[in-house]
Write a protein that holds these residues in place. Structure first.
Motif, mmCIF file in Angstrom:
data_model
loop_
_atom_site.group_PDB
_atom_site.id
_atom_site.type_symbol
_atom_site.label_atom_id
_atom_site.label_comp_id
_atom_site.label_asym_id
_atom_site.label_seq_id
_atom_site.Cartn_x
_atom_site.Cartn_y
_atom_site.Cartn_z
ATOM 1 N N ILE A 17 14.815 113.126 53.859
ATOM 2 C CA ILE A 17 13.832 113.723 54.855
ATOM 3 C C ILE A 17 12.402 113.705 53.913
ATOM 4 N N ILE A 18 12.444 113.969 52.731
ATOM 5 C CA ILE A 18 10.825 113.905 52.074
ATOM 6 C C ILE A 18 10.472 112.173 52.428
ATOM 7 N N GLY A 19 11.261 111.268 52.205
ATOM 8 C CA GLY A 19 11.043 110.064 52.483
ATOM 9 C C GLY A 19 10.598 109.644 53.729
ATOM 10 N N ILE A 20 11.037 110.232 54.758
ATOM 11 C CA ILE A 20 10.473 110.069 56.109
ATOM 12 C C ILE A 20 9.314 110.805 56.310
ATOM 13 N N LYS A 75 5.566 124.016 51.936
ATOM 14 C CA LYS A 75 5.544 122.598 52.162
ATOM 15 C C LYS A 75 6.919 122.171 52.567
ATOM 16 N N ILE A 76 8.023 122.852 51.770
ATOM 17 C CA ILE A 76 9.247 122.142 52.267
ATOM 18 C C ILE A 76 9.482 122.581 53.973
ATOM 19 N N ARG A 77 9.206 123.525 54.124
ATOM 20 C CA ARG A 77 9.485 123.851 55.641
ATOM 21 C C ARG A 77 8.672 122.879 56.613
ATOM 22 N N GLU A 78 7.413 122.590 56.176
ATOM 23 C CA GLU A 78 6.471 121.556 57.186
ATOM 24 C C GLU A 78 7.382 120.161 56.978
ATOM 25 N N ILE A 79 7.912 119.920 55.734
ATOM 26 C CA ILE A 79 8.426 118.525 55.671
ATOM 27 C C ILE A 79 9.730 118.448 56.477
ATOM 28 N N MET A 80 10.543 119.622 56.351
ATOM 29 C CA MET A 80 11.759 119.657 57.209
ATOM 30 C C MET A 80 11.597 119.656 58.468
ATOM 31 N N ARG A 81 10.588 120.515 59.051
ATOM 32 C CA ARG A 81 10.241 120.365 60.539
ATOM 33 C C ARG A 81 9.904 119.177 61.103
ATOM 34 N N TYR A 82 9.315 118.256 60.025
ATOM 35 C CA TYR A 82 8.933 116.814 60.752
ATOM 36 C C TYR A 82 10.033 115.955 60.491
ATOM 37 N N GLY A 84 13.416 116.642 59.598
ATOM 38 C CA GLY A 84 14.454 116.931 59.951
ATOM 39 C C GLY A 84 15.224 116.527 61.275
ATOM 40 N N PRO A 85 14.372 116.530 62.139
ATOM 41 C CA PRO A 85 14.759 115.860 63.498
ATOM 42 C C PRO A 85 14.688 114.572 63.484
ATOM 43 N N ARG A 86 13.950 113.642 62.633
ATOM 44 C CA ARG A 86 13.811 112.374 62.723
ATOM 45 C C ARG A 86 15.224 111.672 61.738
ATOM 46 N N MET A 87 15.897 112.743 61.076
ATOM 47 C CA MET A 87 17.164 112.356 60.426
ATOM 48 C C MET A 87 18.160 111.689 61.283
ATOM 49 N N LEU A 88 18.233 112.139 62.744
ATOM 50 C CA LEU A 88 18.962 111.690 63.441
ATOM 51 C C LEU A 88 19.045 110.115 63.711
ATOM 52 N N LEU A 89 17.704 109.592 63.375
ATOM 53 C CA LEU A 89 17.767 108.119 63.637
ATOM 54 C C LEU A 89 18.300 107.267 62.257
ATOM 55 N N VAL A 90 18.204 108.023 61.017
ATOM 56 C CA VAL A 90 18.625 107.555 59.889
ATOM 57 C C VAL A 90 20.013 108.201 59.467
ATOM 58 N N SER A 91 20.652 109.147 59.894
ATOM 59 C CA SER A 91 21.970 109.713 59.633
ATOM 60 C C SER A 91 22.522 110.598 60.592
ATOM 61 N N PRO A 92 22.714 110.303 61.756
ATOM 62 C CA PRO A 92 23.484 110.933 62.702
ATOM 63 C C PRO A 92 24.383 112.026 62.389
ATOM 64 N N GLN A 94 25.413 112.975 59.272
ATOM 65 C CA GLN A 94 24.900 113.951 58.516
ATOM 66 C C GLN A 94 24.097 115.239 59.115
ATOM 67 N N VAL A 95 23.375 115.011 60.298
ATOM 68 C CA VAL A 95 22.624 115.756 61.049
ATOM 69 C C VAL A 95 23.786 116.834 61.901
ATOM 70 N N ILE A 96 24.746 116.147 62.502
ATOM 71 C CA ILE A 96 25.613 116.907 63.075
ATOM 72 C C ILE A 96 26.431 117.905 62.124
ATOM 73 N N LYS A 97 26.743 117.221 60.944
ATOM 74 C CA LYS A 97 27.432 118.347 60.007
ATOM 75 C C LYS A 97 26.571 119.271 59.709
ATOM 76 N N HIS A 98 25.379 119.079 59.380
ATOM 77 C CA HIS A 98 24.480 120.271 59.197
ATOM 78 C C HIS A 98 24.355 121.054 60.341
ATOM 79 N N ILE A 99 24.127 120.843 61.513
ATOM 80 C CA ILE A 99 24.225 121.649 62.636
ATOM 81 C C ILE A 99 25.357 122.584 62.638
ATOM 82 N N TYR A 100 26.593 121.801 62.708
ATOM 83 C CA TYR A 100 27.834 122.809 62.655
ATOM 84 C C TYR A 100 28.122 123.657 61.641
ATOM 85 N N LEU A 101 27.737 123.090 60.421
ATOM 86 C CA LEU A 101 27.946 124.152 59.125
ATOM 87 C C LEU A 101 26.994 125.168 59.354
#
Length: 109
Positions: A17-20, A75-82, A84-92, A94-101
């Motif tokens: 996420i920080i990389g994105i 700063k982490i909130r800002e990075i995660m808000r930006y 996090g949603p773009r993780m769907l393109l990188v690792s969908p 992982q995102v689904i697991k995160h949402i479920y948990l």
């Protein structure tokens, strides 16, 4: 999932996420972080590795304890808000697991 596996997954997710964020906002090449984002990553890595709740928690966003100092927390909130949603393109998956948990934890609480 073991505590070590959870910690590794959380570290991997945070770095991605920080990389994105860094790639898109600071125009760094993929897989590299600018100096500022590198500092945020090092801080986040330290906090995740020191987490006393790793065994029972899912993700930092749903943890009862706030380990991050206020400036890093924002700063982490800002990075995660930006990023996090773009993780769907990188690792969908992982995102689904995160949402479920996160949903499962909220339902329990």
């Amino acid at each position: 999932m073991t505590v070590d596996e959870k910690r590794k997954l959380e570290l991997k997710t945070m770095y991605q996420i920080i990389g994105i964020y860094c790639h898109n906002k600071h125009h760094t090449s993929k897989g590299h972080l600018c100096e500022d984002c590198e500092h945020v990553w090092e801080y986040a890595e330290h906090r995740i590795n020191a987490c006393p709740h790793m065994e029972s928690k899912t993700f930092c966003s749903v943890c009862k304890t706030h380990c991050y100092e206020p400036t890093y927390r924002e700063k982490i909130r800002e990075i995660m808000r930006y990023g996090g949603p773009r993780m769907l393109l990188v690792s969908p998956i992982q995102v689904i697991k995160h949402i479920y948990l996160e949903w499962k934890d909220k339902k329990r609480g």
